[in-house]
Design an enzyme around this catalytic site. Structure first.
Site, short mmCIF file in Angstrom:
data_model
loop_
_atom_site.label_atom_id
_atom_site.label_comp_id
_atom_site.label_asym_id
_atom_site.label_seq_id
_atom_site.Cartn_x
_atom_site.Cartn_y
_atom_site.Cartn_z
N HIS A 103 17.06 16.98 4.54
CA HIS A 103 18.01 17.47 3.54
C HIS A 103 17.83 18.97 3.33
O HIS A 103 18.81 19.73 3.29
CB HIS A 103 17.80 16.75 2.21
CG HIS A 103 18.54 15.46 2.07
ND1 HIS A 103 19.87 15.32 2.41
CD2 HIS A 103 18.15 14.24 1.61
CE1 HIS A 103 20.26 14.08 2.16
NE2 HIS A 103 19.23 13.41 1.69
N SER A 355 17.03 7.73 -6.73
CA SER A 355 18.38 7.82 -6.19
C SER A 355 18.81 9.27 -6.00
O SER A 355 19.44 9.62 -4.99
CB SER A 355 19.36 7.10 -7.12
OG SER A 355 20.66 7.09 -6.59
N TRP A 358 16.97 10.72 -3.03
CA TRP A 358 17.55 10.13 -1.81
C TRP A 358 18.81 10.90 -1.39
O TRP A 358 19.04 11.13 -0.19
CB TRP A 358 17.88 8.66 -2.08
CG TRP A 358 18.51 7.93 -0.94
CD1 TRP A 358 17.95 7.65 0.28
CD2 TRP A 358 19.83 7.38 -0.89
NE1 TRP A 358 18.83 6.95 1.07
CE2 TRP A 358 20.00 6.77 0.37
CE3 TRP A 358 20.90 7.32 -1.80
CZ2 TRP A 358 21.18 6.12 0.76
CZ3 TRP A 358 22.07 6.67 -1.42
CH2 TRP A 358 22.20 6.09 -0.16
N HIS A 359 19.61 11.32 -2.36
CA HIS A 359 20.82 12.07 -2.04
C HIS A 359 20.51 13.50 -1.59
O HIS A 359 21.24 14.06 -0.77
CB HIS A 359 21.75 12.12 -3.26
CG HIS A 359 22.52 10.87 -3.49
ND1 HIS A 359 22.02 9.80 -4.19
CD2 HIS A 359 23.77 10.50 -3.09
CE1 HIS A 359 22.92 8.84 -4.23
NE2 HIS A 359 23.98 9.23 -3.58
N GLY A 360 19.45 14.09 -2.10
CA GLY A 360 19.10 15.47 -1.76
C GLY A 360 18.57 16.21 -2.97
O GLY A 360 18.79 15.79 -4.11
#
Length: 465
Positions: A103, A355, A358-360
């Site tokens: 990321h 969460s 996990w997305h960045g």
């Protein structure tokens, strides 16, 4: 000539050539998943699953994508083979560490925001799959007593073979956008066991009606997105004209920007649903013992009306990115609750933080998921007040139901600005323009819930005379 055609096609729908290439490969997962049904042997099915997924990854993102995918896959399999007792722990932290590194290195959020594409989105899904596989193999060592139902259902007693593992990870391109599914389900589907076993009547569920419905839904979602997105660009939040608008118009624009962005995800998840359904993996059982109607909920990742008309923020994870929400519940939320204790705000915040990571590591993601934890907890408080009202005061109960619905609409669409614009500056500019209404309201509700604690009214039992 081919490049010119790709350029013209991409320009016609307002996307880059890279995104168009991905979309074509993504839609191709439907026929590729359909062909899986005709592969004759279990070994052949595993090879086909792995090879087709790797080939689609190569066409979509280039050769380097498969090298990236190999890293978490190797971490997961090696941890299971070398040290089973901590395989889940090792895979979780090393898998997330590698994902975060990708990321940061590729600045994937900026690429997605500007209409680009890279393999980190698929790597996100793949990371969850290898983690769940390792944790379930770890759970296979434990006694059933004391395990939750999800652990009992998904635990792996034996280590999957390497080809089974690769087939599960890359299955027909399902790692592109999910949905996340369990290794045990994949194995039973491939081996025609469990709910996929041929019934005594020899009846197999037909996937075609459900698949056509999902494709039709995807077409509507894409059409709406292409129609709305030019009218509500995210760049408007930092333009002088936006600041000149009144409060209601600014908030209305935030609502429409969030509403518009959601249709992109509805499209993506509808296509992935169609792909999983046509393969047969999306089958989740029959509605009754007569086997007259099949259910295809296993592939479902979003309930559009459920999201847009949610009566409570608590319902959002049940309707939005359903399979990832389920993953977070089983592998984070439930596992950080001490035995005999109830989950509270800390567990909710920790889950939302996972969460977000996990997305960045963009500020917008962190802000969105912290906001969502506040939003959900505030919605729970409103629900407790609602339940505390006696049944005879139905009108007041309905008023609180409406308040919870409006609360969810306001806070969700306010919070989603951070998820869309990502940068701290743009997020705060947008929040400030509506006086931080979506932050103030949940905090005020939570403070009020401590000042006015309530207990649900329990129906009184009549005493026998």
């Amino acid at each position: 000539m081919e490049l010119l055609d790709m350029n013209s096609m991409a320009a016609s729908i307002g996307v880059s050539v890279a995104v168009l290439r991905f979309l074509l490969c993504f839609v191709a997962t439907i026929p590729i998943s359909f062909l899986w049904r005709f592969i004759p042997s279990r070994l052949g099915k595993h090879i086909y699953s792995a090879a087709s997924g790797a080939f689609l990854s190569y066409l979509s993102f280039g050769f380097s994508s498969n090298l990236h995918f190999l890293v978490p896959m190797t971490i997961g399999y090696a941890s299971m083979a070398i040290y089973r007792p901590l395989s889940g722990f090792i895979t979780f932290f090393l898998g997330f560490a590698y994902l975060i590194g990708c990321h940061v290195f590729y600045m994937s959020g900026d690429a997605w925001k500007e209409g680009g594409i890279d393999s980190t989105g698929a790597l996100m899904v793949l990371t969850l799959k290898v983690i769940s596989c390792s944790i379930n193999y770890n759970d296979g060592m434990l006694k059933e007593e004391g395990l939750r139902e999800a652990q009992k259902k998904n635990r792996l007693i034996q280590m999957p073979s390497l080809i089974e593992y690769f087939g599960y990870c890359l299955c027909c391109g399902s790692h592109f956008a999910g949905p996340v599914f369990e290794m045990k389900d994949y194995l039973e589907w491939t081996e025609e066991k469990g709910i996929w076993a041929v019934s005594e009547k020899g009846k197999r569920p037909s996937p075609y009606g459900a698949m056509i419905r999902a494709v039709f839904q995807a077409a509507i979602c894409m059409a709406l997105y292409l129609y709305l997105v030019p009218q509500f660009p995210l760049t408007r939040f930092t333009e002088p004209v936006y600041q000149e608008w009144g409060f209601l118009k600014r908030f209305g624009y935030q609502y429409m920007a969030g509403f518009t962005a959601r249709w992109k995800y509805y499209f993506i998840w509808s296509i992935s649903e169609a792909s999983i359904i046509i393969s047969g993996l999306g089958f989740s059982g029959w509605t009754d013992e007569t086997q007259t109607k099949a259910k295809w909920d296993r592939a479902k990742n979003v309930d559009i009306l459920g999201v847009e008309l949610a009566k409570s923020a608590v319902q959002i994870p049940l309707f939005w990115n359903i399979q990832v929400s389920t993953w977070l519940r089983h592998y984070v939320y439930e596992r950080i609750v001490k035995p005999g204790k109830k989950a509270g705000f800390f567990q909710l915040l920790a889950t939302q933080t996972v969460s977000a990571v996990w997305h960045g590591l963009y500020p917008g993601y962190i802000i969105f998921f912290v906001q969502s934890a506040l939003m959900i907890d505030g919605s729970k408080a409103i629900y407790r007040w609602q339940q505390a009202i006696p049944p005879k005061m139905a009108m007041l109960r309905n008023v609180l139901v409406l308040i919870n619905f409006l609360y969810t609409v306001v806070v969700l669409n306010y919070s989603s600005v951070g998820f869309m614009v990502l940068s701290l500056h743009e997020t705060l500019v947008a929040f400030k323009s509506v006086y931080y209404i979506g932050t103030v309201i949940p905090i005020a509700v939570l403070l009020l819930s401590y000042l006015v604690p309530v207990k649900p009214v329990r129906p009184k039992t009549r005493k026998e005379e």
